[in-house]
Design a protein around this motif. Structure first.
Motif, PDB file in Angstrom:
ATOM      1  N   ALA A 250      20.552   9.013  10.983  1.00  0.00           N
ATOM      2  CA  ALA A 250      19.770  10.142  10.456  1.00  0.00           C
ATOM      3  C   ALA A 250      18.305   9.786  10.373  1.00  0.00           C
ATOM      4  CB  ALA A 250      20.279  10.540   9.076  1.00  0.00           C
ATOM      5  N   LEU A 251      17.473  10.802  10.492  1.00  0.00           N
ATOM      6  CA  LEU A 251      16.055  10.702  10.166  1.00  0.00           C
ATOM      7  C   LEU A 251      15.810  11.653   9.005  1.00  0.00           C
ATOM      8  CD1 LEU A 251      13.199   9.615  10.797  1.00  0.00           C
ATOM      9  CD2 LEU A 251      12.873  11.641  12.226  1.00  0.00           C
ATOM     10  N   VAL A 252      15.410  11.077   7.884  1.00  0.00           N
ATOM     11  CA  VAL A 252      15.116  11.859   6.678  1.00  0.00           C
ATOM     12  C   VAL A 252      13.607  11.914   6.512  1.00  0.00           C
ATOM     13  CG1 VAL A 252      15.462  12.051   4.184  1.00  0.00           C
ATOM     14  CG2 VAL A 252      17.258  11.034   5.620  1.00  0.00           C
ATOM     15  N   THR A 253      13.067  13.123   6.375  1.00  0.00           N
ATOM     16  CA  THR A 253      11.633  13.308   6.121  1.00  0.00           C
ATOM     17  C   THR A 253      11.451  13.780   4.687  1.00  0.00           C
ATOM     18  OG1 THR A 253      11.229  13.897   8.428  1.00  0.00           O
ATOM     19  CG2 THR A 253       9.549  14.519   6.837  1.00  0.00           C
ATOM     20  N   PHE A 254      10.522  13.146   3.995  1.00  0.00           N
ATOM     21  CA  PHE A 254      10.272  13.473   2.594  1.00  0.00           C
ATOM     22  C   PHE A 254       9.044  14.373   2.460  1.00  0.00           C
ATOM     23  CE2 PHE A 254      12.392   9.297   2.636  1.00  0.00           C
ATOM     24  CZ  PHE A 254      13.545   9.632   1.934  1.00  0.00           C
ATOM     25  N   GLU A 255       8.929  15.018   1.314  1.00  0.00           N
ATOM     26  CA  GLU A 255       7.843  15.972   1.109  1.00  0.00           C
ATOM     27  C   GLU A 255       6.467  15.317   1.160  1.00  0.00           C
ATOM     28  OE1 GLU A 255       8.510  18.195  -2.447  1.00  0.00           O
ATOM     29  OE2 GLU A 255      10.187  19.351  -1.610  1.00  0.00           O
ATOM     30  N   ASP A 256       6.394  14.006   0.866  1.00  0.00           N
ATOM     31  CA  ASP A 256       5.105  13.321   0.920  1.00  0.00           C
ATOM     32  C   ASP A 256       4.759  12.853   2.331  1.00  0.00           C
ATOM     33  OD1 ASP A 256       6.814  11.192   1.293  1.00  0.00           O
ATOM     34  OD2 ASP A 256       6.157  10.049  -0.457  1.00  0.00           O
ATOM     35  N   GLY A 257       5.625  13.175   3.317  1.00  0.00           N
ATOM     36  CA  GLY A 257       5.376  12.808   4.697  1.00  0.00           C
ATOM     37  C   GLY A 257       6.036  11.524   5.140  1.00  0.00           C
ATOM     38  N   ALA A 258       6.547  10.727   4.213  1.00  0.00           N
ATOM     39  CA  ALA A 258       7.231   9.482   4.567  1.00  0.00           C
ATOM     40  C   ALA A 258       8.584   9.797   5.191  1.00  0.00           C
ATOM     41  CB  ALA A 258       7.398   8.607   3.329  1.00  0.00           C
TER      42      ALA A 258
ATOM     43  N   SER B 168      22.587  -6.442   9.271  1.00  0.00           N
ATOM     44  CA  SER B 168      21.805  -5.524   8.445  1.00  0.00           C
ATOM     45  C   SER B 168      20.320  -5.823   8.578  1.00  0.00           C
ATOM     46  CB  SER B 168      22.223  -5.619   6.977  1.00  0.00           C
ATOM     47  OG  SER B 168      21.893  -6.901   6.436  1.00  0.00           O
ATOM     48  N   MET B 169      19.515  -4.783   8.396  1.00  0.00           N
ATOM     49  CA  MET B 169      18.070  -4.929   8.381  1.00  0.00           C
ATOM     50  C   MET B 169      17.472  -3.788   7.576  1.00  0.00           C
ATOM     51  SD  MET B 169      14.861  -3.956   9.585  1.00  0.00           S
ATOM     52  CE  MET B 169      14.930  -3.153  11.179  1.00  0.00           C
ATOM     53  N   PHE B 170      16.660  -4.173   6.618  1.00  0.00           N
ATOM     54  CA  PHE B 170      15.954  -3.179   5.810  1.00  0.00           C
ATOM     55  C   PHE B 170      14.471  -3.492   5.909  1.00  0.00           C
ATOM     56  CE2 PHE B 170      14.414  -0.653   2.422  1.00  0.00           C
ATOM     57  CZ  PHE B 170      15.380   0.305   2.161  1.00  0.00           C
ATOM     58  N   ALA B 171      13.658  -2.479   6.151  1.00  0.00           N
ATOM     59  CA  ALA B 171      12.217  -2.696   6.266  1.00  0.00           C
ATOM     60  C   ALA B 171      11.448  -1.550   5.640  1.00  0.00           C
ATOM     61  CB  ALA B 171      11.809  -2.846   7.738  1.00  0.00           C
ATOM     62  N   LEU B 172      10.329  -1.887   5.033  1.00  0.00           N
ATOM     63  CA  LEU B 172       9.390  -0.917   4.500  1.00  0.00           C
ATOM     64  C   LEU B 172       8.051  -1.131   5.190  1.00  0.00           C
ATOM     65  CD1 LEU B 172      10.076  -1.269   0.663  1.00  0.00           C
ATOM     66  CD2 LEU B 172      10.834   0.613   2.132  1.00  0.00           C
ATOM     67  N   LEU B 173       7.460  -0.060   5.711  1.00  0.00           N
ATOM     68  CA  LEU B 173       6.178  -0.131   6.387  1.00  0.00           C
ATOM     69  C   LEU B 173       5.139   0.620   5.567  1.00  0.00           C
ATOM     70  CD1 LEU B 173       7.335   0.624  10.053  1.00  0.00           C
ATOM     71  CD2 LEU B 173       7.276  -1.568   8.842  1.00  0.00           C
ATOM     72  N   GLY B 174       4.064  -0.077   5.218  1.00  0.00           N
ATOM     73  CA  GLY B 174       2.984   0.532   4.460  1.00  0.00           C
ATOM     74  C   GLY B 174       1.655   0.354   5.157  1.00  0.00           C
ATOM     75  N   ASP B 175       0.628   1.002   4.645  1.00  0.00           N
ATOM     76  CA  ASP B 175      -0.673   0.922   5.310  1.00  0.00           C
ATOM     77  C   ASP B 175      -1.415  -0.378   5.009  1.00  0.00           C
ATOM     78  OD1 ASP B 175      -1.374   1.415   2.685  1.00  0.00           O
ATOM     79  OD2 ASP B 175      -2.520   3.247   3.102  1.00  0.00           O
ATOM     80  N   ARG B 176      -0.886  -1.180   4.057  1.00  0.00           N
ATOM     81  CA  ARG B 176      -1.498  -2.479   3.749  1.00  0.00           C
ATOM     82  C   ARG B 176      -0.588  -3.649   4.099  1.00  0.00           C
ATOM     83  NH1 ARG B 176      -3.642  -2.799  -2.195  1.00  0.00           N
ATOM     84  NH2 ARG B 176      -4.278  -4.823  -1.370  1.00  0.00           N
ATOM     85  N   GLY B 177       0.696  -3.386   4.233  1.00  0.00           N
ATOM     86  CA  GLY B 177       1.619  -4.467   4.529  1.00  0.00           C
ATOM     87  C   GLY B 177       3.006  -3.945   4.819  1.00  0.00           C
ATOM     88  N   GLY B 178       3.883  -4.857   5.196  1.00  0.00           N
ATOM     89  CA  GLY B 178       5.263  -4.497   5.474  1.00  0.00           C
ATOM     90  C   GLY B 178       6.192  -5.613   5.041  1.00  0.00           C
ATOM     91  N   VAL B 179       7.434  -5.248   4.758  1.00  0.00           N
ATOM     92  CA  VAL B 179       8.418  -6.227   4.331  1.00  0.00           C
ATOM     93  C   VAL B 179       9.728  -5.928   5.023  1.00  0.00           C
ATOM     94  CG1 VAL B 179       9.178  -4.896   2.300  1.00  0.00           C
ATOM     95  CG2 VAL B 179       9.431  -7.380   2.305  1.00  0.00           C
TER      96      VAL B 179
ATOM     97  N   GLY C 180       0.825  -1.197   0.000  1.00  0.00           N
ATOM     98  CA  GLY C 180       0.000   0.000   0.000  1.00  0.00           C
ATOM     99  C   GLY C 180       0.859   1.247   0.000  1.00  0.00           C
ATOM    100  N   GLN C 181       0.433   2.260   0.726  1.00  0.00           N
ATOM    101  CA  GLN C 181       1.181   3.515   0.808  1.00  0.00           C
ATOM    102  C   GLN C 181       2.323   3.352   1.811  1.00  0.00           C
ATOM    103  OE1 GLN C 181       0.652   6.311  -1.035  1.00  0.00           O
ATOM    104  NE2 GLN C 181       2.499   7.195  -0.113  1.00  0.00           N
ATOM    105  N   ILE C 182       3.550   3.480   1.353  1.00  0.00           N
ATOM    106  CA  ILE C 182       4.702   3.343   2.242  1.00  0.00           C
ATOM    107  C   ILE C 182       4.907   4.654   2.997  1.00  0.00           C
ATOM    108  CG2 ILE C 182       7.201   2.961   2.354  1.00  0.00           C
ATOM    109  CD1 ILE C 182       6.874   1.283  -0.228  1.00  0.00           C
ATOM    110  N   TYR C 183       4.958   4.558   4.310  1.00  0.00           N
ATOM    111  CA  TYR C 183       5.121   5.765   5.117  1.00  0.00           C
ATOM    112  C   TYR C 183       6.429   5.788   5.899  1.00  0.00           C
ATOM    113  CZ  TYR C 183       3.405   2.757   8.912  1.00  0.00           C
ATOM    114  OH  TYR C 183       3.240   1.728   9.808  1.00  0.00           O
ATOM    115  N   HIS C 184       7.131   4.648   5.968  1.00  0.00           N
ATOM    116  CA  HIS C 184       8.381   4.638   6.732  1.00  0.00           C
ATOM    117  C   HIS C 184       9.295   3.527   6.229  1.00  0.00           C
ATOM    118  CE1 HIS C 184      11.084   5.510  10.038  1.00  0.00           C
ATOM    119  NE2 HIS C 184      11.027   4.263  10.469  1.00  0.00           N
ATOM    120  N   ALA C 185      10.595   3.817   6.246  1.00  0.00           N
ATOM    121  CA  ALA C 185      11.605   2.813   5.905  1.00  0.00           C
ATOM    122  C   ALA C 185      12.676   2.795   6.981  1.00  0.00           C
ATOM    123  CB  ALA C 185      12.235   3.126   4.545  1.00  0.00           C
ATOM    124  N   LYS C 186      13.160   1.596   7.280  1.00  0.00           N
ATOM    125  CA  LYS C 186      14.297   1.420   8.172  1.00  0.00           C
ATOM    126  C   LYS C 186      15.435   0.834   7.351  1.00  0.00           C
ATOM    127  CE  LYS C 186      11.776   0.476  12.500  1.00  0.00           C
ATOM    128  NZ  LYS C 186      12.444   1.510  13.333  1.00  0.00           N
TER     129      LYS C 186
END
Length: 353
Positions: free
Chosen positions: A235-243, A263-274, A140-146
């Motif tokens: 760092a915390l990077v904020t994007f113009e779309d709010g993510a 290492s760990m990479f994650a994407l958090l969205g409003d429908r799912g996460g990976v 769905g809409q990705i709002y955060h990445a680690k």
């Protein structure tokens, strides 16, 4: 068959040459300031060797070059290559600063040359599978990445060019952090940066003789050399779309191994996460299905990221269109975020893009 020149016959140049051969391309020339080193690599590929680039620039049969040299040489060699009519696969980072990158972006556009930057984590099994999850709408809409990489004792070439700011442009942030930033941008759809709050630390490398290590890329250490770069950055990077992007990267740290994987990479969205490890063989996928939360492990086939990257580059050269690889503008955006993190750290405050 695409005929390539390899500029830089060190460990990275050797890996690119092997990848090119595996992809069915011809390594035709090898250049290194150390002619003996150039000859050692050239003989493996039935290529000629030289200690300067003039032979490559004048060889019309060589369509493209791979540039795998210390960071301070990326911009000038890429400029010379494009002016000589060569397409370029340029090792990361694109330059020492975003200003360096601006010249390369403009020249690539004006000359019509392909300039692909070597952000190879786009081509790992996990990187490609995560992109497919995004494109399929699983998240769905990705709002955060680690994006986390913690090497416990991984400072490369201590005292040499890796740890000398005038030659490298920075430490772990510009060496490893750029891969994480690029992968986040690639997976999140290249959002525009709004603000950055970051801190870069120099903790271990500055105490050269006290630094305890088990192995060292580009070693052994030169204790008479220089360490004036960062070995840990956050760092915390904020994007113009709010993510947002949470970035953590270290060449050396005392984070216990039991606390977290390297290492760990994650994407958090409003429908799912990976989530996945950068060199992992599977994805962890969490989604909602029929009113229930579900998690599953997705096993992935092995892939050689450098072979896939150079195949992608060869396709771009043939079609004059970029594929999956990083374009000049995308690579410049990565460097802009790096610059902002260093600026934020120096100023000890949030900075605006």
């Amino acid at each position: 068959m695409l005929r390539l020149g390899i500029i830089g016959a060190g460990a990275i140049g050797e890996k690119h040459a092997e990848a090119a051969a595996a992809a069915g391309l011809q390594v035709a020339g090898v250049v290194d300031q150390n002619l003996d080193q150039a000859e050692r690599l050239a003989v493996q590929h039935n290529a000629y060797a030289a200690s300067d680039c003039e032979s490559l620039w004048g060889d019309s049969s060589i369509q493209a070059v791979v540039i795998a040299v210390p960071n301070s040489l990326h911009r000038p060699l890429a400029v010379d290559a494009m002016r000589a009519g060569k397409d370029v696969l340029l090792e990361k980072p694109m330059g020492l600063t975003a200003t360096d990158c601006d010249e390369l972006v403009e020249l690539a556009e004006d000359s019509g040359r392909i300039l692909q930057v070597g952000y190879a984590h786009r081509f790992t099994s996990v990187g490609r599978a995560a992109k497919q999850c995004v494109l399929a709408g699983d998240l769905g809409q990705i709002y955060h990445a680690k994006a986390h990489l913690h090497l416990r004792r991984g400072i490369p070439g201590l005292g040499k060019w890796f740890t000398t700011k005038s030659l490298s442009g920075g430490g772990v942030l510009i060496d490893a952090g750029v891969h994480l930033i690029d992968l986040a941008q690639h997976l999140m759809g290249y959002p525009r940066t709004a603000t950055v709050s970051g801190k870069a630390y120099s903790v271990f490398g500055v105490k050269m003789r006290e630094y305890v290590y088990e192995s060292m890329w580009a070693g052994p250490p030169d204790y008479q050399g220089t360490f004036d770069v960062d070995d840990h950055a956050t760092a915390l990077v904020t994007f113009e779309d709010g993510a947002t992007l949470d970035l953590q990267v270290a060449w050396a740290c005392n984070l216990p191994q039991a606390s977290a994987p390297d290492s760990m990479f994650a994407l958090l969205g409003d429908r799912g996460g990976v989530s996945f490890e950068l060199f992992g063989d599977h994805l962890n996928l969490r989604t909602e299905s029929e009113g229930r939360n579900t998690e599953r492990r997705v096993e992935l086939p092995e892939a050689d990221r450098l072979v896939l990257q150079i195949e992608d580059f060869a396709g771009a050269v043939a079609t004059r269109r970029y594929g999956t690889g990083a374009t000049p503008t995308q690579a410049r955006d990565v460097q802009s975020i790096v610059d902002l993190i260093y600026h934020s750290s120096d100023a000890n405050q949030v900075v605006y893009a």
